[in-house]
Scaffold this motif. Structure first.
Motif, PDB file in Angstrom:
ATOM      1  N   THR B  46      77.907  45.381  44.341  1.00 51.82           N
ATOM      2  CA  THR B  46      78.609  44.672  45.410  1.00 51.82           C
ATOM      3  C   THR B  46      78.701  45.526  46.661  1.00 51.82           C
ATOM      4  O   THR B  46      78.535  45.030  47.783  1.00 51.82           O
ATOM      5  CB  THR B  46      80.018  44.257  44.936  1.00 51.82           C
ATOM      6  OG1 THR B  46      79.875  43.381  43.813  1.00 51.82           O
ATOM      7  CG2 THR B  46      80.777  43.546  46.033  1.00 51.82           C
ATOM      8  N   ASP B 172      75.730  37.353  45.054  1.00 50.99           N
ATOM      9  CA  ASP B 172      76.488  38.290  44.225  1.00 50.99           C
ATOM     10  C   ASP B 172      77.077  37.573  43.016  1.00 50.99           C
ATOM     11  O   ASP B 172      78.157  37.009  43.090  1.00 50.99           O
ATOM     12  CB  ASP B 172      77.600  38.953  45.053  1.00 50.99           C
ATOM     13  CG  ASP B 172      78.156  40.180  44.346  1.00 50.99           C
ATOM     14  OD1 ASP B 172      77.798  40.407  43.172  1.00 50.99           O
ATOM     15  OD2 ASP B 172      78.940  40.914  44.980  1.00 50.99           O
ATOM     16  N   GLU B 173      76.351  37.585  41.908  1.00 48.91           N
ATOM     17  CA  GLU B 173      76.768  36.909  40.680  1.00 48.91           C
ATOM     18  C   GLU B 173      77.244  35.497  40.995  1.00 48.91           C
ATOM     19  O   GLU B 173      78.299  35.074  40.536  1.00 48.91           O
ATOM     20  CB  GLU B 173      77.891  37.703  39.999  1.00 48.91           C
ATOM     21  CG  GLU B 173      77.480  39.120  39.663  1.00 48.91           C
ATOM     22  CD  GLU B 173      78.397  39.765  38.626  1.00 48.91           C
ATOM     23  OE1 GLU B 173      78.935  39.037  37.791  1.00 48.91           O
ATOM     24  OE2 GLU B 173      78.560  40.992  38.672  1.00 48.91           O
TER      25      GLU B 173
END
Ligand SMILES: Nc1ncnc2c1ncn2[C@@H]1O[C@H](COP(=O)(O)OP(=O)(O)OP(=O)(O)O)[C@@H](O)[C@H]1O
Ligand SMILES: [Mg+2]
Lengths: 294, 278
Positions: B46, B172-173
Motif C-alpha cells: 500500500t 489495492d486489493e
C-alpha cells in the motif's frame, strides 16, 4: 401577528440556516465562524446605511465580508491545518473585536433608516403589514434557487462530493482544500447577508447578536430534516428554510406562553441546545436501544 | 516506460524509531503491463501505491509517470495520470450522490465549471458508459450509490477510475472486501476494461491464484523490498505451490531474523536465488 413575525424572522434567519446547511451538511464541516459572520454582516451593513449607502448595496456588502471571513476560516483549516472547530472559533473571536472596530462601538441604532426589505416591498406595492414578510420571502426564494441550482452544477457537485469523500475529489484532479474554502465562503456569505438583513429588519446592529447563531442554524437544519424527511436535494435545501420558520415560531410561542410554565427568554438557548443535542444523539441512542433489545 | 519508481525509500516514525515501509525500491512498468503485487502484511504494498499516487512523499528516490518526474506533484495533480481503486468500496464514490452524478463527476479530471452536472445528453452518454459493466446500473442512474451492493459499488468505482483513460491504474486489493461471486465479477470487469483501453495496471492482491492468473507480470514484496519480479513466460510457469514455497522460505528467514541473525538484504538474496531455481 405572532405567526407573521415568526415567519418574517424565519425567512430572514432562513438565509443563515441555508449557510449552515452548506457548511454542516454539504461540506460536513461544523463551522462556528457564523457566530461572528452574522454580526459582521450586520455591522458592515449598519455602518454603511448610517453613512447613507443604499440598503441593498449595504446588504450585499454584508454578504461580501461574510464571504471573505468564511474563506479566512477555510484558509486556517486547510493551508494552516488548524482543526475545523478551532478554525471557526478563531475567526469568531477575531470578528468579535473587529465588529466593534467596524461599528466604532458595541451597537448601532438603525431606527428610521432605510431598509432593503421595506424598499423592495414598496417598489412592488405590497401592503404595509406584509412588507417585511414578502421581501424576506423574495430574498429567501432567490437564495434557495441559487443554491439549489448551484448544487446541480459541476462545481456544486464537486462541493457535495468533498463533504462525503475528499479522497474521491482528489482522485478526480481537484484540490479538496480549495473546494472547502469556496464552500465556507459561500456559507458565510449567506450568513453575512442574513445578518445584514436582520439588522435592517430589527433596526439595530449589536456585537452580541451573533451569540448562538450556529446553534440556531443547526436547530433549523435539523428540525427541517426531521419534519420533512427530505429525499431529494430540493427538499433538503428547502428544509433548512422551513426548519428556520418552525424554529422561530416555536421560539415566539415559548416567549409568549413560556412564562406561565416558568421559563424566561434567557432559557431559550438552553432549550435550543437541548433540541439539537437530542436530534444529534438520537441515532446513537436508537442504536443502543436496538442493540440491547436484539 | 509508463511508470518508473527509482530507488524509493520510505520510513514512518514509530515512537523513537522509524519503521521502514519501503527500502530502496525500484520498479518499471512498460506500456500495457499488468503487474500483480503480492506480499505479506506490512510488506509495503500500500505504501508503494501511496508513493506512486502522491498520497505520501518518499524519503528518498524518484517517481516518474509517462516520462515526467512527478516526485513533487501533489496527489490531485498526479490523478490526471492515475486512476485508483481501494479495498473499501465506500472509498471510491460519494455515497449520497446518485450513480449518474458520481460517474458524471468522474468523466473528467481537474477544476469544474458552472455548467450543469447532468444534462439529457450527458445522461445518455453515462447510461451507455455504465452499461459496459453489464450489471443493469444503466437503469439505476438516479439511485444513490449508498443503495448499491458492495460489488456494484466497486464495479462503478473501477469504471470511474478508468473512464478518463488514465496512464496508470492502481488497484489495492480492490476485490478483497467482496463476497467470492462479486469478487470474481469485479475482477473480470477490471480485466476486460483494462484490456479494452490498454491501461497499464498495478494490482495488489492477497490471493496467490489471482496474482498468478491475472496480468503479465508478478511482483512479490517483503519487508519493504521487491524480492521477486517475474514476467511473461517465467510468470506463466509459476504455480501456487512455488509461491507458497517461496513464502515459507521467507518465513524461515523471518524466524532467523527474530533470533538475531541475517538481515533484509540476505533475505532478498535468498528469495532471488529461489526465484532462479523455480
Ligand atoms: N501512515 C503510516 N504511519 C505509520 N506507519 C505506517 C503508515 N503506513 C504504513 N505504515 C507501516 O509501513 C509498513 C508497510 O505498510 P503497508 O500498509 O504498505 O503494508 P501492506 O503491504 O499494504 O500490508 P497489508 O497487506 O496489510 O495491506 C507497515 O509496517 C506499516 O505499519
Ligand atoms: Mg495494504
Amino acid at each position: 401577528m405572532l405567526i407573521l413575525h415568526a415567519a418574517e424572522q424565519g425567512l430572514i434567519y432562513g438565509l443563515m440556516a441555508l449557510g449552515v446547511y452548506l457548511s454542516f451538511r454539504v461540506l460536513s464541516f461544523p463551522d462556528l465562524s457564523v457566530d461572528g459572520t452574522f454580526p459582521l454582516g450586520a455591522a458592515v451593513a449598519g455602518i454603511l446605511i448610517l453613512q447613507g449607502t443604499n440598503p441593498f448595496l449595504a446588504a450585499l456588502a454584508g454578504g461580501g465580508v461574510g464571504l471573505l471571513a468564511g474563506a479566512f476560516t477555510g484558509l486556517l483549516a486547510t493551508r494552516l491545518r488548524i482543526p475545523g472547530l478551532l478554525a471557526g472559533v478563531l475567526t469568531m473571536i477575531m470578528l468579535y473585536s473587529l465588529n466593534i472596530r467596524i461599528m466604532g462601538r458595541p451597537n448601532l441604532s438603525l431606527l428610521g433608516r432605510p431598509s432593503a426589505l421595506v424598499q423592495l416591498s414598496q417598489a412592488l406595492g405590497v401592503p404595509r403589514a406584509y412588507e417585511n414578510f414578502v421581501a424576506a420571502g423574495i430574498f429567501c426564494l432567490a437564495a434557495f434557487l441559487l443554491i439549489f441550482l448551484f448544487l446541480h452544477t459541476e462545481l456544486g457537485g464537486a462541493l457535495r462530493a468533498v463533504g462525503q469523500n475528499p479522497q474521491l475529489v482528489r482522485s478526480l484532479g481537484m484540490n479538496p482544500d480549495n473546494l472547502l474554502i469556496l464552500g465556507l465562503a459561500l456559507s458565510n456569505g449567506l450568513v453575512g447577508f442574513s445578518g445584514a438583513l436582520a439588522a435592517q429588519y430589527s433596526g439595530f446592529a449589536d456585537v452580541g447578536m451573533g451569540v448562538g447563531t450556529i446553534i440556531a442554524g443547526l436547530a433549523s437544519v435539523i428540525v427541517g430534516e426531521i419534519l420533512l424527511r427530505p429525499r431529494s436535494l430540493f427538499f433538503a435545501v428547502f428544509a433548512a428554510i422551513f426548519g428556520s420558520c418552525v424554529y422561530r415560531l416555536a421560539i415566539s410561542l415559548a416567549l409568549r406562553y413560556g412564562a406561565a410554565l416558568g421559563f424566561t427568554a434567557s432559557d431559550l438557548r438552553l432549550l435550543t441546545a437541548l433540541v439539537v443535542l437530542g436530534a444529534l444523539a438520537a441515532p446513537t441512542i436508537r442504536a443502543a436501544l436496538k442493540g440491547e433489545t436484539s | 516506460m509508463i511508470l518508473e519508481v527509482l530507488n524509493v525509500t520510505k520510513t514512518f516514525p514509530l515512537g523513537a524509531e522509524r519503521v521502514v515501509a519501503l527500502q530502496d525500491v525500484t520498479l518499471f512498468l512498460a506500456p500495457q503491463d499488468f503487474a500483480t503485487v503480492i506480499g505479506s502484511n506490512g510488506a509495503g504494498k500500500t505504501t508503494l501505491l501511496n508513493v506512486i499516487a502522491g498520497a505520501c512523499r518518499p524519503d528518498r528516490g524518484r517517481v516518474k509517470l509517462a516520462g515526467r518526474d512527478v516526485t513533487h506533484w501533489p496527489a490531485h495533480r498526479r490523478s490526471f495520470l492515475i486512476g485508483r481503486v481501494f479495498q473499501d468500496p465506500l472509498q471510491g464514490t460519494a455515497a449520497h450522490m446518485t450513480v449518474a452524478e458520481n460517474l458524471a463527476l468522474a468523466v473528467k479530471k481537474g477544476p469544474r465549471s458552472l455548467s450543469f452536472l447532468l444534462t439529457a445528453r450527458r445522461r445518455r452518454f453515462l447510461a451507455e458508459t455504465v452499461g459496459a459493466l453489464e450489471m443493469g446500473l444503466e437503469k439505476r442512474l438516479s439511485e444513490r450509490v449508498a443503495y448499491l451492493s458492495g460489488g456494484e459499488r466497486q464495479a462503478l468505482t473501477v469504471l470511474m477510475a478508468i473512464v478518463t483513460r488514465p496512464k496508470l491504474l492502481l488497484l489495492d486489493e480492490h476485490t478483497a472486501a467482496l463476497d467470492p461471486a462479486n469478487a470474481e465479477k469485479v475482477l473480470a470487469i477490471t480485466e476486460r476494461l483494462v484490456a479494452e483501453h490498454g491501461i497499464t495496471t498495478l494490482m495488489v492482491t492477497h490471493r496467490m491464484d489471482q496474482a498468478l492468473s491475472v496480468g503479465n507480470r508478478l511482483v512479490m514484496m517483503h519487508k519493504g523490498r521487491i524480492v521477486l519480479d517475474l514476467e511473461g513466460e517465467e510468470k506463466r510457469k509459476l504455480r501456487v505451490e512455488d509461491l507458497v514455497g517461496l513464502f515459507r522460505k521467507i518465513g524461515v528467514a523471518d524466524d532467523a531474523l527474530l533470533l538475531g541473525s541475517g538481515g533484509n538484504g540476505a533475505m532478498a538474496e535468498e528469495a532471488k536465488k529461489l526465484a532462479h531455481l523455480l
